[in-house]
Design a protein around this motif. Sequence first.
Motif, PDB file in Angstrom:
ATOM      1  N   PHE A  57       0.833  -1.208   0.000  1.00  0.00           N
ATOM      2  CA  PHE A  57       0.000   0.000   0.000  1.00  0.00           C
ATOM      3  C   PHE A  57       0.866   1.256   0.000  1.00  0.00           C
ATOM      4  CE2 PHE A  57      -1.838   3.209   2.922  1.00  0.00           C
ATOM      5  CZ  PHE A  57      -2.932   3.620   2.175  1.00  0.00           C
ATOM      6  N   LEU A  58       1.934   1.242   0.794  1.00  0.00           N
ATOM      7  CA  LEU A  58       2.865   2.368   0.808  1.00  0.00           C
ATOM      8  C   LEU A  58       3.506   2.575  -0.558  1.00  0.00           C
ATOM      9  CD1 LEU A  58       4.824   2.106   4.181  1.00  0.00           C
ATOM     10  CD2 LEU A  58       3.318   3.954   3.446  1.00  0.00           C
ATOM     11  N   GLY A  59       3.927   1.464  -1.168  1.00  0.00           N
ATOM     12  CA  GLY A  59       4.584   1.574  -2.463  1.00  0.00           C
ATOM     13  C   GLY A  59       3.672   2.113  -3.546  1.00  0.00           C
ATOM     14  N   LEU A  60       2.361   1.862  -3.418  1.00  0.00           N
ATOM     15  CA  LEU A  60       1.413   2.293  -4.443  1.00  0.00           C
ATOM     16  C   LEU A  60       0.804   3.668  -4.164  1.00  0.00           C
ATOM     17  CD1 LEU A  60      -0.457  -1.070  -5.093  1.00  0.00           C
ATOM     18  CD2 LEU A  60       1.241   0.037  -6.552  1.00  0.00           C
ATOM     19  N   THR A  61       1.120   4.248  -3.006  1.00  0.00           N
ATOM     20  CA  THR A  61       0.544   5.559  -2.669  1.00  0.00           C
ATOM     21  C   THR A  61       1.629   6.547  -2.256  1.00  0.00           C
ATOM     22  OG1 THR A  61       0.143   4.827  -0.383  1.00  0.00           O
ATOM     23  CG2 THR A  61      -1.661   4.571  -1.944  1.00  0.00           C
ATOM     24  N   GLN A  62       2.751   6.510  -2.933  1.00  0.00           N
ATOM     25  CA  GLN A  62       3.857   7.368  -2.538  1.00  0.00           C
ATOM     26  C   GLN A  62       3.586   8.842  -2.797  1.00  0.00           C
ATOM     27  OE1 GLN A  62       7.829   6.403  -3.167  1.00  0.00           O
ATOM     28  NE2 GLN A  62       7.611   4.298  -2.516  1.00  0.00           N
ATOM     29  N   GLY A  63       2.653   9.163  -3.709  1.00  0.00           N
ATOM     30  CA  GLY A  63       2.331  10.554  -3.951  1.00  0.00           C
ATOM     31  C   GLY A  63       1.209  11.084  -3.087  1.00  0.00           C
ATOM     32  N   ALA A  64       0.659  10.253  -2.196  1.00  0.00           N
ATOM     33  CA  ALA A  64      -0.485  10.650  -1.385  1.00  0.00           C
ATOM     34  C   ALA A  64      -0.042  11.320  -0.094  1.00  0.00           C
ATOM     35  CB  ALA A  64      -1.345   9.426  -1.065  1.00  0.00           C
ATOM     36  N   THR A  65      -0.882  12.232   0.406  1.00  0.00           N
ATOM     37  CA  THR A  65      -0.612  12.896   1.679  1.00  0.00           C
ATOM     38  C   THR A  65      -1.023  11.970   2.832  1.00  0.00           C
ATOM     39  OG1 THR A  65      -2.819  13.882   1.763  1.00  0.00           O
ATOM     40  CG2 THR A  65      -1.088  15.123   0.621  1.00  0.00           C
ATOM     41  N   PRO A  66      -0.535  12.226   4.060  1.00  0.00           N
ATOM     42  CA  PRO A  66      -0.942  11.408   5.210  1.00  0.00           C
ATOM     43  C   PRO A  66      -2.454  11.378   5.425  1.00  0.00           C
ATOM     44  CG  PRO A  66       0.982  12.719   5.760  1.00  0.00           C
ATOM     45  CD  PRO A  66       0.534  13.181   4.412  1.00  0.00           C
ATOM     46  N   GLU A  67      -3.126  12.516   5.203  1.00  0.00           N
ATOM     47  CA  GLU A  67      -4.578  12.562   5.386  1.00  0.00           C
ATOM     48  C   GLU A  67      -5.292  11.670   4.386  1.00  0.00           C
ATOM     49  OE1 GLU A  67      -8.268  13.293   6.781  1.00  0.00           O
ATOM     50  OE2 GLU A  67      -6.343  13.771   7.710  1.00  0.00           O
ATOM     51  N   ILE A  68      -4.836  11.683   3.133  1.00  0.00           N
ATOM     52  CA  ILE A  68      -5.442  10.838   2.103  1.00  0.00           C
ATOM     53  C   ILE A  68      -5.181   9.364   2.414  1.00  0.00           C
ATOM     54  CG2 ILE A  68      -5.231  10.146  -0.317  1.00  0.00           C
ATOM     55  CD1 ILE A  68      -4.979  13.063  -1.031  1.00  0.00           C
ATOM     56  N   ARG A  69      -3.997   9.058   2.919  1.00  0.00           N
ATOM     57  CA  ARG A  69      -3.704   7.669   3.295  1.00  0.00           C
ATOM     58  C   ARG A  69      -4.597   7.204   4.440  1.00  0.00           C
ATOM     59  NH1 ARG A  69       2.896   7.592   2.851  1.00  0.00           N
ATOM     60  NH2 ARG A  69       3.001   6.831   0.708  1.00  0.00           N
ATOM     61  N   ARG A  70      -4.913   8.110   5.384  1.00  0.00           N
ATOM     62  CA  ARG A  70      -5.817   7.737   6.474  1.00  0.00           C
ATOM     63  C   ARG A  70      -7.215   7.427   5.937  1.00  0.00           C
ATOM     64  NH1 ARG A  70      -2.799  11.624   9.467  1.00  0.00           N
ATOM     65  NH2 ARG A  70      -4.192  13.314   8.814  1.00  0.00           N
ATOM     66  N   ILE A  71      -7.659   8.248   4.996  1.00  0.00           N
ATOM     67  CA  ILE A  71      -8.974   8.006   4.386  1.00  0.00           C
ATOM     68  C   ILE A  71      -8.964   6.689   3.620  1.00  0.00           C
ATOM     69  CG2 ILE A  71     -10.629   8.855   2.677  1.00  0.00           C
ATOM     70  CD1 ILE A  71      -9.757  11.695   3.418  1.00  0.00           C
ATOM     71  N   LEU A  72      -7.903   6.459   2.863  1.00  0.00           N
ATOM     72  CA  LEU A  72      -7.787   5.219   2.101  1.00  0.00           C
ATOM     73  C   LEU A  72      -7.767   4.006   3.018  1.00  0.00           C
ATOM     74  CD1 LEU A  72      -5.190   6.167  -0.662  1.00  0.00           C
ATOM     75  CD2 LEU A  72      -7.593   5.617  -0.987  1.00  0.00           C
ATOM     76  N   ALA A  73      -7.040   4.109   4.143  1.00  0.00           N
ATOM     77  CA  ALA A  73      -6.971   2.986   5.088  1.00  0.00           C
ATOM     78  C   ALA A  73      -8.360   2.631   5.605  1.00  0.00           C
ATOM     79  CB  ALA A  73      -6.040   3.338   6.252  1.00  0.00           C
ATOM     80  N   ARG A  74      -9.143   3.657   5.942  1.00  0.00           N
ATOM     81  CA  ARG A  74     -10.495   3.410   6.443  1.00  0.00           C
ATOM     82  C   ARG A  74     -11.380   2.804   5.356  1.00  0.00           C
ATOM     83  NH1 ARG A  74     -11.246   8.050   8.226  1.00  0.00           N
ATOM     84  NH2 ARG A  74     -12.487   8.996   6.571  1.00  0.00           N
ATOM     85  N   ARG A  75     -11.290   3.345   4.150  1.00  0.00           N
ATOM     86  CA  ARG A  75     -12.116   2.838   3.052  1.00  0.00           C
ATOM     87  C   ARG A  75     -11.739   1.407   2.685  1.00  0.00           C
ATOM     88  NH1 ARG A  75     -16.551   5.934   2.927  1.00  0.00           N
ATOM     89  NH2 ARG A  75     -16.000   8.140   2.970  1.00  0.00           N
ATOM     90  N   ILE A  76     -10.444   1.129   2.642  1.00  0.00           N
ATOM     91  CA  ILE A  76      -9.991  -0.216   2.287  1.00  0.00           C
ATOM     92  C   ILE A  76     -10.452  -1.227   3.329  1.00  0.00           C
ATOM     93  CG2 ILE A  76      -7.952  -1.680   1.989  1.00  0.00           C
ATOM     94  CD1 ILE A  76      -6.533   0.844   0.864  1.00  0.00           C
ATOM     95  N   ALA A  77     -10.377  -0.853   4.615  1.00  0.00           N
ATOM     96  CA  ALA A  77     -10.826  -1.755   5.677  1.00  0.00           C
ATOM     97  C   ALA A  77     -12.317  -2.053   5.546  1.00  0.00           C
ATOM     98  CB  ALA A  77     -10.517  -1.151   7.045  1.00  0.00           C
ATOM     99  N   LEU A  78     -13.131  -1.027   5.282  1.00  0.00           N
ATOM    100  CA  LEU A  78     -14.572  -1.230   5.113  1.00  0.00           C
ATOM    101  C   LEU A  78     -14.869  -2.064   3.871  1.00  0.00           C
ATOM    102  CD1 LEU A  78     -15.996   2.300   6.047  1.00  0.00           C
ATOM    103  CD2 LEU A  78     -16.302   0.171   7.315  1.00  0.00           C
TER     104      LEU A  78
END
Length: 236
Positions: A34-55
Amino acid sequence: MANESASMPGLNTFLLVLAAIFPVVNPPGSALIFLGLTQGATPEIRRILARRIALNSFFVLVCSLLLGALILQFYGISIPILRVAGGFIVAVTGWRLLNEGSREYIEAPTGEVSQSEILSLAFYPLTLPLTTGPGTIAVVISLGLSKGSYTHPIDEIIFVIACLLAVTVIALSIFYCFRYAERVQRLLGQAGTDIAVRLFAFILFCLGVQILWSGGSELLSSVIHDALPAASAIAK
């Protein structure tokens, strides 16, 4: 000991399902990918993605558990075929990540990514096929098929509840591993993260080959089993 084991069927089912799904999903290893595929994302966007991916992962697992067998029966797809197809996709994904490492990433500059784009990225490719891909779905559907082996409704209800609890734990593990994956990146550094991504990509590739081999072996066994009576009849 047997009576003690029989008195806790829900706990045994919970541990069995957790042990079967967790290594396939592999939240810590998936978090590095996930880190390798989201290297251009901000920490806030990664937090949103983490929540969405878990759901998304939770709903994919629950649907596979409760409805997977029905869907396969409706379309006439067998479990071995599902494993072959799923294993192939997982192996291809692992091979691609193994060769590309963390060079391929999702561009997500601050302020330029809409909520709909984030949701789109969260489901594909971050949920499917990278987190809960075809291999995971095949395992969960196989577990769901055992639901029909219970003769008493109360046993089946206990089985479903234990499975749902195990799936919930898996989804929470995905969220926390993805949510705090940046700490691992800071600890490992860019070079260490790339090495870790490639290592887990190799494990993903091996897992895909294993699933492919398992499904192929079942298909081969069924072909041999069907061919033996025909050969015996010809010999007579």
